[in-house]
Design a protein around this motif. Structure first.
Motif, short mmCIF file in Angstrom:
data_model
loop_
_atom_site.label_atom_id
_atom_site.label_comp_id
_atom_site.label_asym_id
_atom_site.label_seq_id
_atom_site.Cartn_x
_atom_site.Cartn_y
_atom_site.Cartn_z
N ALA A 143 0.83 -1.21 0.00
CA ALA A 143 0.00 0.00 0.00
C ALA A 143 0.87 1.26 0.00
N VAL A 144 1.93 1.24 0.80
CA VAL A 144 2.84 2.39 0.85
C VAL A 144 3.51 2.59 -0.52
N GLU A 145 3.94 1.50 -1.13
CA GLU A 145 4.59 1.60 -2.44
C GLU A 145 3.62 2.14 -3.49
N GLU A 146 2.37 1.71 -3.43
CA GLU A 146 1.36 2.20 -4.37
C GLU A 146 1.17 3.71 -4.20
N ALA A 147 1.02 4.16 -2.97
CA ALA A 147 0.83 5.59 -2.72
C ALA A 147 2.03 6.40 -3.17
N GLN A 148 3.23 5.92 -2.86
CA GLN A 148 4.44 6.64 -3.26
C GLN A 148 4.55 6.73 -4.78
N ARG A 149 4.13 5.69 -5.47
CA ARG A 149 4.16 5.70 -6.94
C ARG A 149 3.20 6.75 -7.49
N PHE A 150 2.02 6.87 -6.90
CA PHE A 150 1.07 7.88 -7.37
C PHE A 150 1.57 9.29 -7.09
N VAL A 151 2.25 9.48 -5.99
CA VAL A 151 2.83 10.79 -5.70
C VAL A 151 3.92 11.12 -6.71
N ALA A 152 4.84 10.18 -6.94
CA ALA A 152 5.99 10.44 -7.80
C ALA A 152 5.61 10.54 -9.27
N ASP A 153 4.73 9.65 -9.74
CA ASP A 153 4.44 9.57 -11.18
C ASP A 153 3.33 10.50 -11.63
N SER A 169 -5.91 -3.01 14.80
CA SER A 169 -4.46 -2.83 14.88
C SER A 169 -3.80 -2.89 13.51
N LEU A 170 -4.32 -3.73 12.62
CA LEU A 170 -3.76 -3.84 11.28
C LEU A 170 -3.94 -2.55 10.50
N ASP A 171 -5.11 -1.94 10.63
CA ASP A 171 -5.35 -0.68 9.92
C ASP A 171 -4.61 0.49 10.56
N VAL A 172 -4.43 0.45 11.86
CA VAL A 172 -3.61 1.48 12.51
C VAL A 172 -2.18 1.42 11.99
N GLU A 173 -1.66 0.21 11.86
CA GLU A 173 -0.31 0.03 11.32
C GLU A 173 -0.21 0.59 9.90
N LEU A 174 -1.23 0.31 9.07
CA LEU A 174 -1.23 0.77 7.69
C LEU A 174 -1.24 2.29 7.61
N GLU A 180 3.87 8.18 7.77
CA GLU A 180 5.33 8.24 7.96
C GLU A 180 6.06 8.38 6.63
N HIS A 181 5.63 7.64 5.62
CA HIS A 181 6.35 7.62 4.35
C HIS A 181 5.91 8.72 3.39
N LEU A 182 4.69 9.23 3.55
CA LEU A 182 4.20 10.25 2.63
C LEU A 182 4.40 11.66 3.13
N GLY A 183 4.61 11.82 4.44
CA GLY A 183 4.82 13.14 4.99
C GLY A 183 3.54 13.81 5.45
N ASP A 184 3.70 14.97 6.05
CA ASP A 184 2.56 15.65 6.68
C ASP A 184 1.70 16.44 5.70
N ASP A 185 2.18 16.69 4.48
CA ASP A 185 1.43 17.55 3.57
C ASP A 185 0.54 16.76 2.61
N ASP A 212 -3.27 13.20 11.79
CA ASP A 212 -3.88 14.23 10.95
C ASP A 212 -4.74 13.63 9.84
N LEU A 213 -5.62 12.70 10.22
CA LEU A 213 -6.59 12.18 9.27
C LEU A 213 -7.70 13.22 9.11
N ARG A 214 -8.19 13.40 7.87
CA ARG A 214 -9.12 14.49 7.61
C ARG A 214 -10.58 14.09 7.73
N PHE A 215 -10.93 12.87 7.26
CA PHE A 215 -12.31 12.40 7.27
C PHE A 215 -12.35 10.91 7.63
N PHE A 216 -13.53 10.45 8.04
CA PHE A 216 -13.76 9.03 8.31
C PHE A 216 -15.11 8.68 7.68
N GLU A 217 -15.06 7.92 6.59
CA GLU A 217 -16.26 7.63 5.80
C GLU A 217 -16.89 6.31 6.22
N GLU A 218 -18.19 6.32 6.42
CA GLU A 218 -19.00 5.14 6.76
C GLU A 218 -18.27 4.18 7.71
#
Length: 366
Positions: A143-153, A169-174, A180-185, A212-218
């Motif tokens: 999931a982290v690699e996918e997000a980083q790819r969308f940011v970079a590409d 706990s699994l979703d908290v870890e995610l 951590e890897h995408l930064g605060d912005d 700093d999560l912005r929304f929580f859907e359903e």
């Protein structure tokens, strides 16, 4: 100008990778292409995404209700008489994506008849929307690699993270790893697709308080009325109603009874006409609005950006516009592009949903 024919064509396109989330998983899309023809030679088009696990609609039910009930009411009607058309559709309950598709196709006809992009007819506030990418269930590292790819590409700076129906706990870890890897912005928010109880959702909020999560859907079933009200009242971030608010009436009910504090608008289920009413309702009450994704093809995503970029209030946050990239192909003749994290509204007359006829012939279900 009068409507002379209403055509429904089912089609099936595989996903490049399955999209998994709390209420189901998608290995291929099975949608219905809607075409409404007029005596002026114009053809209005829309993509209809049946979601049996969300609204109870299927390909067969969409084709059936349009062919047996809606088409007879449409034929002979002037597309400009939208109120008359909606009065006819409103006599049948449910069938949200069938109704939404008809409304979008009617607007497409109006735009073509007036030689004007529907984006401008609706309001034309801005020329594009920033993109949110939806991350489905997958191991944290992937999931982290996918997000980083969308940011970079692609320059994407917002992500909706699918959570729920698995250990908190699994979703908290995610989510912790993504921050951590995408930064605060980078904008992050959650969608549990009703996969938790109110208690579990509250645990998730407590465990991610500093991220700093912005929304929580359903977060949980809206039918768990008291639990949902307690959760909304205590939540430090807006609780977004999505599948619990398939129409204007449901949106008003959930907001006024304390079941949500923000709204997701999906043009696939409320078209453009009812979406305007939902948007005005939200703006009047000072509620945040997200332009959502119905696992839309590029045809559906064009409708989203056409509407979302037309108004100031619907363009304040990034829109869920990128999941067509998870699909192996599309019916659209001129593919959408994400440029510097944005998708631009069509500038051609109508909605801009021009079909590649060879692809339609290839993917249609006979």
């Amino acid at each position: 100008m009068k409507i002379t024919e209403v055509e429904t064509i089912p089609y099936r396109i595989p996903m490049r990778k399955p999209l998994r989330f709390a209420s189901g998983e998608v290995h291929h899309i099975e949608h219905v292409l809607l075409r409404i023809r007029t005596d002026a030679g114009l053809v209005g088009c829309a993509d209809i995404p049946p979601r049996p696990y969300t609204y109870g609609e299927t390909i067969d039910s969409v084709i059936g209700v349009i062919g047996r009930i809606f088409a007879p009411a449409l034929i002979g009607t002037d597309p400009l008489d939208r109120a008359r058309i909606h009065a006819a559709l409103g006599r049948t309950v449910g069938n949200q994506t069938a109704k939404g598709g008809i409304d979008i196709a009617v607007w497409d006809l109006i735009g073509q008849a007036l030689n004007t992009p529907v984006h401008r007819l609706l309001g034309g506030y801005c020329d594009s929307l920033a993109v949110t990418h939806m991350i489905g269930f997958s191991p944290t590292e992937a999931a982290v690699e996918e997000a980083q790819r969308f940011v970079a590409d692609l320059g994407v700076r917002a992500f909706k993270v699918k959570v729920g129906r698995r250990p908190v706990s699994l979703d908290v870890e995610l989510v912790t790893a993504l921050r951590e890897h995408l930064g605060d912005d980078v904008l992050l928010y959650l969608d549990a697709n009703r996969g938790w109880t109110a208690t579990e959702a509250a645990q998730m909020l407590a465990a991610t308080e500093g991220l700093d999560l912005r929304f929580f859907e359903e977060p949980n079933e809206a039918a768990e009325v008291l639990g949902r009200r307690r959760l909304v009242a205590a939540s430090p971030i807006p609780i977004v109603a999505d599948e619990s608010t398939p129409d204007l009436g449901a949106a008003a009910r959930e907001i006024h009874t304390g079941g949500a504090s923000a709204l997701s608008i999906k043009t696939a289920r409320t078209g453009f006409t009812e979406s305007q009413k939902v948007l005005a309702f939200a703006e009047a009450l000072g509620l945040d609005v997200l332009m959502g994704n119905q696992i839309d093809t590029q045809l559906g995503s064009i409708a989203t950006v056409t509407f979302g970029a037309a108004f100031e209030h619907s363009s304040r946050y990034p829109a869920e516009l990128s999941n067509f990239l998870d699909m192996s192909d599309d019916l659209i003749a001129s593919p959408l592009e994400i440029v510097d994290g944005r998708v631009f509204a069509p500038t051609v007359p109508g909605v801009g949903t021009i079909i590649d006829e060879e692809k339609l012939a290839h993917y249609r279900i006979d």
